[in-house]
Motif scaffolding. Structure first.
Motif, PDB file in Angstrom:
ATOM      1  N   GLU A  46      39.845  35.533  33.507  1.00 53.35           N
ATOM      2  CA  GLU A  46      40.199  36.401  32.386  1.00 53.35           C
ATOM      3  C   GLU A  46      41.573  37.000  32.645  1.00 53.35           C
ATOM      4  O   GLU A  46      41.866  37.446  33.760  1.00 53.35           O
ATOM      5  N   SER A  47      42.411  37.017  31.614  1.00 54.31           N
ATOM      6  CA  SER A  47      43.775  37.535  31.755  1.00 54.31           C
ATOM      7  C   SER A  47      43.869  38.946  31.197  1.00 54.31           C
ATOM      8  O   SER A  47      43.383  39.230  30.099  1.00 54.31           O
ATOM      9  N   TYR A  48      44.471  39.835  31.984  1.00 57.20           N
ATOM     10  CA  TYR A  48      44.736  41.206  31.565  1.00 57.20           C
ATOM     11  C   TYR A  48      46.213  41.481  31.807  1.00 57.20           C
ATOM     12  O   TYR A  48      46.627  41.688  32.949  1.00 57.20           O
ATOM     13  N   ALA A  49      46.994  41.437  30.705  1.00 59.50           N
ATOM     14  CA  ALA A  49      48.450  41.576  30.806  1.00 59.50           C
ATOM     15  C   ALA A  49      48.972  40.486  31.756  1.00 59.50           C
ATOM     16  O   ALA A  49      48.786  39.306  31.507  1.00 59.50           O
ATOM     17  N   ARG A  50      49.557  40.888  32.885  1.00 57.16           N
ATOM     18  CA  ARG A  50      50.087  39.902  33.829  1.00 57.16           C
ATOM     19  C   ARG A  50      49.088  39.526  34.915  1.00 57.16           C
ATOM     20  O   ARG A  50      49.358  38.630  35.722  1.00 57.16           O
ATOM     21  N   ALA A  51      47.975  40.217  34.958  1.00 57.76           N
ATOM     22  CA  ALA A  51      46.983  39.962  36.003  1.00 57.76           C
ATOM     23  C   ALA A  51      45.917  38.987  35.516  1.00 57.76           C
ATOM     24  O   ALA A  51      45.586  38.943  34.335  1.00 57.76           O
ATOM     25  N   VAL A  52      45.396  38.194  36.444  1.00 60.17           N
ATOM     26  CA  VAL A  52      44.315  37.249  36.155  1.00 60.17           C
ATOM     27  C   VAL A  52      43.130  37.612  37.041  1.00 60.17           C
ATOM     28  O   VAL A  52      43.248  37.651  38.271  1.00 60.17           O
ATOM     29  N   TRP A  53      41.990  37.910  36.411  1.00 59.39           N
ATOM     30  CA  TRP A  53      40.789  38.305  37.124  1.00 59.39           C
ATOM     31  C   TRP A  53      39.835  37.111  37.157  1.00 59.39           C
ATOM     32  O   TRP A  53      39.457  36.594  36.125  1.00 59.39           O
ATOM     33  N   THR A  54      39.453  36.684  38.364  1.00 57.48           N
ATOM     34  CA  THR A  54      38.562  35.537  38.520  1.00 57.48           C
ATOM     35  C   THR A  54      37.214  36.000  39.048  1.00 57.48           C
ATOM     36  O   THR A  54      37.148  36.698  40.059  1.00 57.48           O
ATOM     37  N   THR A  55      36.148  35.604  38.349  1.00 57.24           N
ATOM     38  CA  THR A  55      34.787  35.894  38.786  1.00 57.24           C
ATOM     39  C   THR A  55      34.135  34.588  39.234  1.00 57.24           C
ATOM     40  O   THR A  55      34.176  33.596  38.511  1.00 57.24           O
ATOM     41  N   TYR A  56      33.548  34.603  40.423  1.00 58.89           N
ATOM     42  CA  TYR A  56      32.957  33.403  41.000  1.00 58.89           C
ATOM     43  C   TYR A  56      31.432  33.439  40.846  1.00 58.89           C
ATOM     44  O   TYR A  56      30.798  34.429  41.201  1.00 58.89           O
ATOM     45  N   TYR A  57      30.885  32.361  40.319  1.00 55.83           N
ATOM     46  CA  TYR A  57      29.440  32.235  40.152  1.00 55.83           C
ATOM     47  C   TYR A  57      28.943  31.042  40.966  1.00 55.83           C
ATOM     48  O   TYR A  57      29.619  30.016  41.055  1.00 55.83           O
ATOM     49  N   ARG A  58      27.754  31.191  41.533  1.00 57.58           N
ATOM     50  CA  ARG A  58      27.151  30.117  42.330  1.00 57.58           C
ATOM     51  C   ARG A  58      25.756  29.840  41.811  1.00 57.58           C
ATOM     52  O   ARG A  58      25.016  30.779  41.477  1.00 57.58           O
ATOM     53  N   TYR A  59      25.387  28.563  41.779  1.00 57.83           N
ATOM     54  CA  TYR A  59      24.102  28.169  41.199  1.00 57.83           C
ATOM     55  C   TYR A  59      23.425  27.101  42.047  1.00 57.83           C
ATOM     56  O   TYR A  59      24.068  26.375  42.807  1.00 57.83           O
TER      57      TYR A  59
END
Length: 272
Positions: free
Chosen positions: A66-79
């Motif tokens: 997900e992008s917030y202004a210049r920052a990119v937030w990455t959420t990691y999911y495992r299955y």
């Protein structure tokens, strides 16, 4: 002399980092070959699947960016993915970074009865499946789930928590999911049209948003405001021509364009 020293120093640092990564990758690959992490994750889901038939299982993951202004937030999911017949079960895994303890989340079960679209993309090397990307949608074309399956999973950073090699499992799953995708596509021939309509509706909503921004800009700099409003209006018109049902984005864009045009007229009347 100083320049040569700097170049040698940088080369040594780069070489050391490259060697460290190669050594770490070799160690992780050996750990994956031992099968320790694979046994741990399989053992964690065994109680859940013990009474539900002869499921085949393999490890999967997903990265949501997900992008917030210049920052990119990455959420990691495992299955953990389990499947048999035409039933697909996806079980969320929470793996503690320190203790390595594994906890299970609420499973999601999919079958031709609740699936309307299955998209499968594979990457192969020398005829062997290395990577699979799966997208699952309902009968209205809305996304239900998305995940990746890799033949090789290594602990390349603190966000990648397992060393698992599963070439045979990956190949078997590719055959299963491709077969499931074919059946779902045959039973839901109209879903692609629904997805296209949804995409077109989205373009209209974006267009309305651009027009609203243009209307705001019209207060401060009318020329920029009218340009943005017209761009938004064009997006809404294209969306409508391609089959979008909702008229609201188009109406909003028309109002914003008229609004921006009014401020543009005032701008030229007063300052030009």
């Amino acid at each position: 002399m100083g320049n040569w020293f700097s170049l040698v120093f940088v080369a040594v640092i780069v070489g050391a980092v490259a060697c460290f990564r190669l050594v770490r990758k070799s160690i992780n690959r050996k750990a994956a070959q031992s099968g320790e992490d694979k046994r741990r994750v399989h053992k964690a889901v065994e109680p859940l699947l013990a009474t539900d038939g002869n499921f085949q299982t393999l490890y999967a993951h997903w990265e949501k960016k997900e992008s917030y202004a210049r920052a990119v937030w990455t959420t990691y999911y495992r299955y953990m993915v389990a499947y048999q017949g035409e039933t697909l079960c996806i079980i969320p895994l929470h793996i503690d970074k320190k203790t390595r303890e594994i906890q299970l989340g609420q499973p999601s079960v999919f079958s031709p009865e609740n699936l309307g679209k299955v998209t499968v993309k594979t990457k192969q090397k020398d005829g062997v499946v290395e990577h699979i990307e799966i997208w699952l949608g309902n009968k209205q074309g809305e996304k239900l789930f998305e995940l990746y399956v890799d033949a090789e999973n290594l602990r390349k950073s603190r966000w990648y928590l397992v060393n698992i090699v599963q070439q045979e499992e990956c190949a078997a799953f590719e055959r299963f999911i491709s077969s499931l995708a074919q059946r779902v596509a045959a039973e839901n021939p109209g879903v692609d049209d629904l997805i296209k309509k949804s995409v077109n509706e989205g373009k209209g909503i974006i267009g309305a948003g651009v027009s609203i921004v243009g209307a705001v800009f019209a207060f401060f700099f009318p020329p920029a405001g009218i340009v943005l409003s017209l761009i938004g209006l064009l997006l809404c018109i294209v969306s409508k021509l391609k089959g979008a049902n909702s008229k609201k984005p188009l109406i909003i864009s028309i109002i914003c364009t008229i609004w921006s045009a009014g401020f543009l007229w005032l701008f030229f009347a007063i300052f030009v």
